[in-house]
Design an enzyme around this catalytic site. Structure first.
Site, short mmCIF file in Angstrom:
data_model
loop_
_atom_site.label_atom_id
_atom_site.label_comp_id
_atom_site.label_asym_id
_atom_site.label_seq_id
_atom_site.Cartn_x
_atom_site.Cartn_y
_atom_site.Cartn_z
N GLN A 95 71.55 27.66 11.83
CA GLN A 95 71.94 27.56 10.41
C GLN A 95 73.44 27.58 10.26
O GLN A 95 74.30 28.05 10.96
CB GLN A 95 71.71 29.23 9.92
CG GLN A 95 71.93 29.36 8.17
CD GLN A 95 71.95 30.61 7.71
OE1 GLN A 95 72.56 31.59 8.23
NE2 GLN A 95 70.81 30.88 6.96
N LYS A 110 68.44 28.67 3.06
CA LYS A 110 68.18 30.02 2.63
C LYS A 110 68.69 30.20 1.42
O LYS A 110 70.00 30.06 1.31
CB LYS A 110 68.78 30.83 3.96
CG LYS A 110 68.68 32.11 3.53
CD LYS A 110 67.88 33.14 4.19
CE LYS A 110 67.87 34.61 3.94
NZ LYS A 110 68.89 35.17 4.78
N ARG A 125 67.02 42.84 9.39
CA ARG A 125 67.36 44.39 9.86
C ARG A 125 66.27 45.11 10.52
O ARG A 125 66.54 45.87 11.62
CB ARG A 125 67.77 45.26 8.58
CG ARG A 125 68.91 44.84 8.01
CD ARG A 125 69.26 45.68 7.01
NE ARG A 125 68.41 45.27 5.66
CZ ARG A 125 68.35 45.83 4.36
NH1 ARG A 125 69.36 46.67 4.28
NH2 ARG A 125 67.45 45.54 3.62
N CYS A 175 74.43 33.77 1.63
CA CYS A 175 75.49 34.63 2.14
C CYS A 175 76.35 35.15 1.03
O CYS A 175 76.84 34.57 0.19
CB CYS A 175 76.63 34.16 3.28
SG CYS A 175 77.81 35.28 3.49
N GLY A 212 63.24 40.35 3.09
CA GLY A 212 63.60 41.54 2.22
C GLY A 212 62.69 42.56 2.74
O GLY A 212 61.65 42.72 2.52
N ASP A 213 63.51 43.52 3.36
CA ASP A 213 62.83 44.88 3.68
C ASP A 213 61.41 44.67 4.32
O ASP A 213 60.48 45.46 4.36
CB ASP A 213 62.26 45.95 2.33
CG ASP A 213 63.71 46.06 1.74
OD1 ASP A 213 64.64 46.00 2.32
OD2 ASP A 213 63.55 46.75 0.66
C1 LIG Z 1 73.60 42.09 10.56
C2 LIG Z 1 73.06 41.03 9.47
C3 LIG Z 1 73.60 39.68 9.69
C4 LIG Z 1 72.87 38.92 8.74
N1 LIG Z 1 73.30 37.53 8.97
C5 LIG Z 1 72.73 36.41 8.29
C6 LIG Z 1 73.23 35.02 8.57
O1 LIG Z 1 73.97 34.79 9.43
N2 LIG Z 1 72.55 34.11 7.48
C7 LIG Z 1 71.37 34.47 6.58
O2 LIG Z 1 70.70 33.56 6.21
N3 LIG Z 1 71.19 35.75 6.41
C8 LIG Z 1 71.74 36.86 7.22
N4 LIG Z 1 71.35 38.01 7.23
C9 LIG Z 1 70.44 38.36 6.00
C10 LIG Z 1 68.96 38.49 6.35
O3 LIG Z 1 68.38 37.12 6.71
C11 LIG Z 1 68.11 38.93 5.32
O4 LIG Z 1 67.91 38.00 4.28
C12 LIG Z 1 68.49 40.23 4.82
O5 LIG Z 1 68.90 41.22 5.68
C13 LIG Z 1 67.26 40.91 3.95
O6 LIG Z 1 66.00 41.31 5.22
P1 LIG Z 1 65.62 42.68 5.57
O7 LIG Z 1 65.97 43.61 4.40
O8 LIG Z 1 64.68 42.64 6.44
O9 LIG Z 1 67.03 43.19 6.68
C14 LIG Z 1 72.05 38.91 7.72
C15 LIG Z 1 71.55 40.37 7.61
C16 LIG Z 1 72.05 41.33 8.49
C17 LIG Z 1 71.76 42.79 8.48
#
Ligand SMILES: Cc1cc2nc3c(=O)[nH]c(=O)nc-3n(C[C@H](O)[C@H](O)[C@H](O)COP(=O)(O)O)c2cc1C
Length: 325
Positions: free
Chosen positions: A73, A142, A230, A103, A206-207
Protein backbone atom coordinates in the site's frame (compact mmCIF):
# COMPACT_ATOMS: atom_id res chain seq x y z
CA UNK A 1 -15.74 -18.84 -1.53
CA UNK A 2 -12.95 -17.22 -3.49
CA UNK A 3 -11.96 -13.63 -4.12
CA UNK A 4 -10.52 -12.76 -7.54
CA UNK A 5 -8.65 -9.51 -8.13
CA UNK A 6 -7.41 -9.49 -11.72
CA UNK A 7 -5.62 -12.83 -11.98
CA UNK A 8 -5.11 -13.14 -8.23
CA UNK A 9 -7.16 -15.80 -6.50
CA UNK A 10 -7.60 -15.44 -2.74
CA UNK A 11 -9.21 -18.31 -0.85
CA UNK A 12 -10.74 -17.87 1.68
CA UNK A 13 -11.52 -14.24 0.78
CA UNK A 14 -9.82 -12.84 3.87
CA UNK A 15 -6.95 -10.33 3.70
CA UNK A 16 -4.55 -9.06 6.33
CA UNK A 17 -4.53 -5.25 6.23
CA UNK A 18 -1.50 -3.08 5.85
CA UNK A 19 -0.85 -2.21 9.51
CA UNK A 20 1.60 0.62 10.12
CA UNK A 21 4.19 -0.30 12.72
CA UNK A 22 2.87 -3.88 12.81
CA UNK A 23 2.62 -5.92 9.58
CA UNK A 24 6.32 -6.63 9.07
CA UNK A 25 7.71 -9.97 7.85
CA UNK A 26 7.48 -11.47 11.36
CA UNK A 27 3.81 -10.53 11.74
CA UNK A 28 2.91 -11.73 8.25
CA UNK A 29 4.75 -15.03 8.75
CA UNK A 30 2.82 -15.74 11.95
CA UNK A 31 -0.49 -14.75 10.29
CA UNK A 32 0.18 -17.00 7.31
CA UNK A 33 0.97 -19.91 9.63
CA UNK A 34 -2.72 -19.82 10.63
CA UNK A 35 -4.01 -19.61 7.07
CA UNK A 36 -3.90 -15.92 6.13
CA UNK A 37 -4.09 -16.21 2.31
CA UNK A 38 -3.04 -12.65 1.38
CA UNK A 39 -1.13 -10.04 3.36
CA UNK A 40 0.05 -6.46 2.94
CA UNK A 41 3.39 -4.93 3.78
CA UNK A 42 3.35 -2.03 6.20
CA UNK A 43 2.29 1.05 4.23
CA UNK A 44 5.07 2.71 2.20
CA UNK A 45 5.47 6.45 2.05
CA UNK A 46 6.81 7.03 -1.47
CA UNK A 47 9.51 9.38 -0.21
CA UNK A 48 11.19 6.55 1.65
CA UNK A 49 11.38 4.41 -1.50
CA UNK A 50 12.37 7.13 -3.94
CA UNK A 51 15.04 8.43 -1.55
CA UNK A 52 16.27 4.85 -1.16
CA UNK A 53 15.94 4.88 2.63
CA UNK A 54 18.15 2.05 3.94
CA UNK A 55 15.69 0.85 6.60
CA UNK A 56 12.86 0.77 4.07
CA UNK A 57 14.81 -1.41 1.65
CA UNK A 58 16.54 -3.68 4.16
CA UNK A 59 13.80 -4.18 6.74
CA UNK A 60 10.37 -2.94 5.66
CA UNK A 61 10.66 -4.51 2.20
CA UNK A 62 12.03 -7.80 3.50
CA UNK A 63 10.05 -10.80 2.33
CA UNK A 64 10.66 -14.45 1.38
CA UNK A 65 9.29 -17.23 -0.84
CA UNK A 66 6.51 -18.22 1.56
CA UNK A 67 5.40 -14.61 2.10
CA UNK A 68 3.16 -14.65 -0.98
CA UNK A 69 0.85 -13.38 -2.38
CA UNK A 70 1.78 -9.98 -1.05
CA UNK A 71 0.39 -6.48 -1.56
CA UNK A 72 1.94 -3.06 -1.01
CA UNK A 73 0.00 0.00 0.00
CA UNK A 74 1.31 3.45 -0.94
CA UNK A 75 0.76 6.81 0.70
CA UNK A 76 1.09 9.90 -1.48
CA UNK A 77 -0.69 12.28 -3.83
CA UNK A 78 1.68 12.74 -6.76
CA UNK A 79 0.69 10.36 -9.60
CA UNK A 80 4.14 10.43 -11.23
CA UNK A 81 6.04 9.71 -7.99
CA UNK A 82 3.55 7.03 -6.99
CA UNK A 83 3.99 5.25 -10.30
CA UNK A 84 7.77 5.41 -9.98
CA UNK A 85 7.48 3.90 -6.49
CA UNK A 86 5.03 1.24 -7.60
CA UNK A 87 7.37 0.20 -10.43
CA UNK A 88 10.14 -0.44 -7.88
CA UNK A 89 7.79 -2.70 -5.92
CA UNK A 90 6.48 -4.42 -9.05
CA UNK A 91 10.09 -5.26 -9.96
CA UNK A 92 10.45 -6.88 -6.53
CA UNK A 93 7.58 -9.25 -7.36
CA UNK A 94 4.68 -7.65 -5.48
CA UNK A 95 1.22 -8.93 -6.50
CA UNK A 96 -0.95 -5.83 -5.94
CA UNK A 97 -0.56 -2.09 -5.38
CA UNK A 98 -3.08 -0.32 -3.17
CA UNK A 99 -3.49 3.45 -2.83
CA UNK A 100 -4.22 4.63 0.68
CA UNK A 101 -7.18 7.02 0.59
CA UNK A 102 -8.30 6.16 4.10
CA UNK A 103 -5.67 7.26 6.63
CA UNK A 104 -7.28 9.81 9.00
CA UNK A 105 -4.09 10.94 10.80
CA UNK A 106 -3.84 14.75 10.97
CA UNK A 107 -0.30 15.07 9.65
CA UNK A 108 -1.20 12.84 6.67
CA UNK A 109 -4.31 14.92 5.88
CA UNK A 110 -2.20 18.09 6.12
CA UNK A 111 0.05 16.70 3.38
CA UNK A 112 -3.13 16.17 1.30
CA UNK A 113 -2.67 12.40 1.39
CA UNK A 114 -4.66 9.46 2.79
CA UNK A 115 -8.34 10.24 3.42
CA UNK A 116 -7.79 13.75 2.01
CA UNK A 117 -8.06 12.13 -1.43
CA UNK A 118 -11.73 11.37 -0.71
CA UNK A 119 -12.27 15.13 -1.01
CA UNK A 120 -9.85 15.68 -3.88
CA UNK A 121 -11.52 13.23 -6.23
CA UNK A 122 -9.78 14.75 -9.26
CA UNK A 123 -6.30 13.86 -7.99
CA UNK A 124 -7.68 10.54 -6.68
CA UNK A 125 -8.81 9.61 -10.21
CA UNK A 126 -5.54 10.79 -11.80
CA UNK A 127 -3.47 8.62 -9.44
CA UNK A 128 -5.44 5.47 -10.19
CA UNK A 129 -5.40 6.08 -13.94
CA UNK A 130 -1.65 6.65 -13.92
CA UNK A 131 -0.92 3.48 -11.96
CA UNK A 132 -3.48 1.29 -13.71
CA UNK A 133 -2.00 2.26 -17.09
CA UNK A 134 1.62 2.01 -16.00
CA UNK A 135 1.67 -1.31 -14.10
CA UNK A 136 1.28 -4.99 -15.01
CA UNK A 137 -0.10 -5.86 -11.57
CA UNK A 138 -3.59 -4.85 -10.36
CA UNK A 139 -4.20 -1.55 -8.59
CA UNK A 140 -6.73 -1.16 -5.79
CA UNK A 141 -7.80 1.63 -3.43
CA UNK A 142 -8.51 1.72 0.28
CA UNK A 143 -11.23 4.22 1.11
CA UNK A 144 -13.54 5.14 3.96
CA UNK A 145 -17.26 5.92 3.71
CA UNK A 146 -16.41 9.62 3.48
CA UNK A 147 -14.51 12.43 5.17
CA UNK A 148 -16.98 13.66 7.77
CA UNK A 149 -19.97 12.00 9.33
CA UNK A 150 -22.36 14.70 8.07
CA UNK A 151 -24.42 13.18 5.30
CA UNK A 152 -23.17 15.21 2.37
CA UNK A 153 -19.59 14.07 2.83
CA UNK A 154 -20.47 10.36 2.80
CA UNK A 155 -19.24 10.03 -0.77
CA UNK A 156 -18.00 6.42 -0.95
CA UNK A 157 -20.34 5.70 -3.86
CA UNK A 158 -19.00 8.55 -5.98
CA UNK A 159 -15.40 7.74 -5.06
CA UNK A 160 -15.85 4.03 -5.83
CA UNK A 161 -17.27 4.74 -9.26
CA UNK A 162 -14.33 7.06 -9.99
CA UNK A 163 -11.94 4.32 -8.85
CA UNK A 164 -13.60 1.73 -11.07
CA UNK A 165 -13.78 4.11 -14.04
CA UNK A 166 -10.08 4.96 -13.63
CA UNK A 167 -8.96 1.32 -13.75
CA UNK A 168 -8.92 0.07 -10.14
CA UNK A 169 -9.37 -3.69 -9.91
CA UNK A 170 -10.74 -3.72 -6.34
CA UNK A 171 -12.02 -1.45 -3.60
CA UNK A 172 -11.18 -1.85 0.06
CA UNK A 173 -13.61 0.09 2.23
CA UNK A 174 -13.51 0.77 5.96
CA UNK A 175 -17.14 1.37 6.94
CA UNK A 176 -16.46 4.55 8.91
CA UNK A 177 -15.72 8.16 7.97
CA UNK A 178 -12.25 9.65 8.44
CA UNK A 179 -13.73 11.80 11.20
CA UNK A 180 -14.84 8.68 13.09
CA UNK A 181 -11.35 7.17 12.97
CA UNK A 182 -11.97 3.82 14.75
CA UNK A 183 -15.03 4.84 16.77
CA UNK A 184 -18.74 4.54 16.22
CA UNK A 185 -20.76 2.08 14.22
CA UNK A 186 -19.55 0.52 10.99
CA UNK A 187 -21.96 1.49 8.19
CA UNK A 188 -22.92 -1.80 6.60
CA UNK A 189 -25.44 0.12 4.47
CA UNK A 190 -22.76 2.24 2.80
CA UNK A 191 -20.57 -0.79 2.09
CA UNK A 192 -23.59 -2.60 0.67
CA UNK A 193 -24.45 0.40 -1.54
CA UNK A 194 -20.87 0.49 -2.86
CA UNK A 195 -21.01 -3.24 -3.60
CA UNK A 196 -24.19 -2.70 -5.64
CA UNK A 197 -22.75 0.32 -7.48
CA UNK A 198 -19.56 -1.24 -8.92
CA UNK A 199 -18.62 -4.43 -10.74
CA UNK A 200 -15.11 -4.79 -9.30
CA UNK A 201 -14.65 -6.72 -6.03
CA UNK A 202 -15.41 -4.88 -2.79
CA UNK A 203 -13.44 -5.89 0.30
CA UNK A 204 -15.01 -4.71 3.54
CA UNK A 205 -13.28 -3.56 6.71
CA UNK A 206 -14.44 -2.72 10.22
CA UNK A 207 -14.84 -4.60 13.49
CA UNK A 208 -13.95 -8.05 12.19
CA UNK A 209 -12.83 -9.71 15.40
CA UNK A 210 -14.14 -13.28 15.04
CA UNK A 211 -15.77 -15.85 12.77
CA UNK A 212 -19.30 -14.57 13.50
CA UNK A 213 -18.37 -10.90 12.88
CA UNK A 214 -16.72 -11.93 9.58
CA UNK A 215 -19.90 -13.76 8.53
CA UNK A 216 -21.99 -10.76 9.58
CA UNK A 217 -19.94 -8.50 7.28
CA UNK A 218 -20.53 -10.83 4.31
CA UNK A 219 -24.24 -11.23 5.10
CA UNK A 220 -24.98 -7.55 5.72
CA UNK A 221 -23.04 -6.09 2.80
CA UNK A 222 -22.75 -8.79 0.12
CA UNK A 223 -19.02 -7.93 -0.02
CA UNK A 224 -16.59 -10.12 -1.98
CA UNK A 225 -13.94 -10.26 0.71
CA UNK A 226 -13.02 -8.94 4.13
CA UNK A 227 -10.01 -7.13 5.56
CA UNK A 228 -8.77 -8.08 9.01
CA UNK A 229 -6.93 -5.43 11.06
CA UNK A 230 -7.20 -5.04 14.86
CA UNK A 231 -8.63 -8.55 15.08
CA UNK A 232 -5.25 -10.00 14.04
CA UNK A 233 -3.18 -8.18 16.68
CA UNK A 234 -1.80 -10.88 18.98
CA UNK A 235 -4.42 -13.19 17.50
CA UNK A 236 -3.19 -14.94 14.34
CA UNK A 237 -5.71 -17.69 15.14
CA UNK A 238 -8.39 -15.38 13.73
CA UNK A 239 -7.56 -16.59 10.21
CA UNK A 240 -8.27 -20.26 10.99
CA UNK A 241 -11.26 -19.24 13.09
CA UNK A 242 -12.85 -17.24 10.25
CA UNK A 243 -12.21 -19.98 7.67
CA UNK A 244 -13.72 -22.60 9.98
CA UNK A 245 -16.74 -20.46 10.82
CA UNK A 246 -17.46 -19.59 7.18
CA UNK A 247 -17.27 -23.26 6.19
CA UNK A 248 -18.84 -24.99 9.19
CA UNK A 249 -20.79 -22.31 11.08
CA UNK A 250 -19.22 -23.26 14.41
CA UNK A 251 -16.70 -21.45 16.59
CA UNK A 252 -13.31 -23.10 17.15
CA UNK A 253 -12.08 -23.36 20.75
CA UNK A 254 -9.66 -20.56 21.67
CA UNK A 255 -5.91 -21.31 21.68
CA UNK A 256 -4.51 -22.82 24.85
CA UNK A 257 -2.10 -20.91 27.06
CA UNK A 258 0.69 -23.21 25.84
CA UNK A 259 -0.09 -22.30 22.21
CA UNK A 260 -0.22 -18.58 22.99
CA UNK A 261 3.12 -18.79 24.77
CA UNK A 262 4.80 -20.74 21.96
CA UNK A 263 3.43 -18.58 19.14
CA UNK A 264 4.24 -15.31 20.90
CA UNK A 265 7.80 -16.51 21.57
CA UNK A 266 8.22 -17.49 17.90
CA UNK A 267 6.87 -14.08 16.93
CA UNK A 268 9.31 -12.37 19.30
CA UNK A 269 12.29 -14.30 17.89
CA UNK A 270 11.34 -13.37 14.31
CA UNK A 271 10.80 -9.74 15.26
CA UNK A 272 14.24 -9.55 16.88
CA UNK A 273 15.88 -11.31 13.92
CA UNK A 274 14.26 -8.84 11.49
CA UNK A 275 14.96 -5.65 13.44
CA UNK A 276 17.38 -6.06 16.37
CA UNK A 277 16.86 -6.92 20.02
CA UNK A 278 15.90 -3.40 21.12
CA UNK A 279 13.51 -2.54 18.28
CA UNK A 280 12.22 -6.11 17.96
CA UNK A 281 11.18 -6.16 21.63
CA UNK A 282 9.80 -2.63 21.46
CA UNK A 283 7.55 -3.58 18.54
CA UNK A 284 6.42 -6.75 20.31
CA UNK A 285 5.32 -4.93 23.49
CA UNK A 286 2.00 -3.77 22.04
CA UNK A 287 1.42 -7.23 20.58
CA UNK A 288 2.20 -9.00 23.86
CA UNK A 289 -0.63 -6.91 25.35
CA UNK A 290 -2.95 -8.50 22.78
CA UNK A 291 -1.56 -12.03 23.03
CA UNK A 292 -1.97 -11.93 26.79
CA UNK A 293 -5.45 -10.58 27.37
CA UNK A 294 -8.81 -11.91 28.45
CA UNK A 295 -7.76 -14.50 31.01
CA UNK A 296 -7.16 -14.44 34.76
CA UNK A 297 -3.67 -13.18 35.60
CA UNK A 298 -3.13 -11.63 32.16
CA UNK A 299 -2.64 -8.13 33.55
CA UNK A 300 0.29 -9.27 35.70
CA UNK A 301 1.92 -10.92 32.66
CA UNK A 302 1.48 -7.78 30.55
CA UNK A 303 2.91 -5.53 33.26
CA UNK A 304 5.96 -7.74 33.76
CA UNK A 305 6.59 -8.04 30.02
CA UNK A 306 6.83 -4.27 29.60
CA UNK A 307 9.78 -4.24 32.04
CA UNK A 308 11.93 -6.86 30.31
CA UNK A 309 14.54 -5.85 27.76
CA UNK A 310 16.18 -9.06 26.50
CA UNK A 311 14.78 -12.04 24.62
CA UNK A 312 16.28 -14.36 27.22
CA UNK A 313 14.53 -12.58 30.11
CA UNK A 314 11.20 -12.56 28.26
CA UNK A 315 11.46 -16.25 27.40
CA UNK A 316 12.50 -17.19 30.94
CA UNK A 317 9.60 -15.17 32.33
CA UNK A 318 7.00 -16.66 29.99
CA UNK A 319 8.24 -20.21 30.41
CA UNK A 320 8.33 -19.92 34.21
CA UNK A 321 5.13 -17.86 34.55
CA UNK A 322 3.07 -20.00 32.24
CA UNK A 323 4.51 -23.36 33.27
CA UNK A 324 1.71 -25.87 33.15
CA UNK A 325 1.08 -27.70 36.43
C1 LIG B 1 -2.39 -0.39 14.22
C2 LIG B 1 -3.18 -0.13 12.97
C3 LIG B 1 -2.51 0.24 11.81
C4 LIG B 1 -3.23 0.47 10.63
N1 LIG B 1 -2.55 0.78 9.51
C5 LIG B 1 -3.22 0.92 8.34
C6 LIG B 1 -2.52 1.17 7.13
O1 LIG B 1 -1.29 1.31 7.10
N2 LIG B 1 -3.26 1.27 6.00
C7 LIG B 1 -4.63 1.14 6.00
O2 LIG B 1 -5.25 1.22 4.94
N3 LIG B 1 -5.31 0.92 7.12
C8 LIG B 1 -4.65 0.79 8.29
N4 LIG B 1 -5.35 0.54 9.43
C9 LIG B 1 -6.83 0.48 9.38
C10 LIG B 1 -7.36 -0.92 9.09
O3 LIG B 1 -7.05 -1.35 7.80
C11 LIG B 1 -8.88 -1.03 9.24
O4 LIG B 1 -9.52 -0.40 8.17
C12 LIG B 1 -9.43 -0.47 10.55
O5 LIG B 1 -8.61 -0.82 11.64
C13 LIG B 1 -10.85 -1.01 10.80
O6 LIG B 1 -10.85 -2.40 10.87
P1 LIG B 1 -10.91 -3.19 12.29
O7 LIG B 1 -12.09 -2.61 13.02
O8 LIG B 1 -11.11 -4.62 11.87
O9 LIG B 1 -9.63 -2.92 12.99
C14 LIG B 1 -4.65 0.34 10.61
C15 LIG B 1 -5.31 -0.02 11.79
C16 LIG B 1 -4.60 -0.25 12.95
C17 LIG B 1 -5.36 -0.65 14.19
Amino acid sequence: MMLEIGKLKIDPPVILSSLSGISDLAFRTISRRFGCPFAFYEMFDYNSILRKNKRTFEIQMKTNDTDKPLGAQLLGNDPEALLETALVLQEKGIDLIDINSACPVKKVLKRKCGAYLLKDTHVFGLIIKKLANGLRIPVSVKIRTGSYTANKSINALEVSKIAEGSGAKAIFIHGRTAEQKYNGQVSYETISAVKKAVKIPVIASGDIFSGPSAKKMFDETGCDGILVARGALGNPWIFSEIKHYLEKGTVLPPPTMEEIKNVSIDHLKMSVELHDERIGIYRMRKLFCRYFSNFPGAKHIRTELTKLTTVKDIMDFLIYELMLP
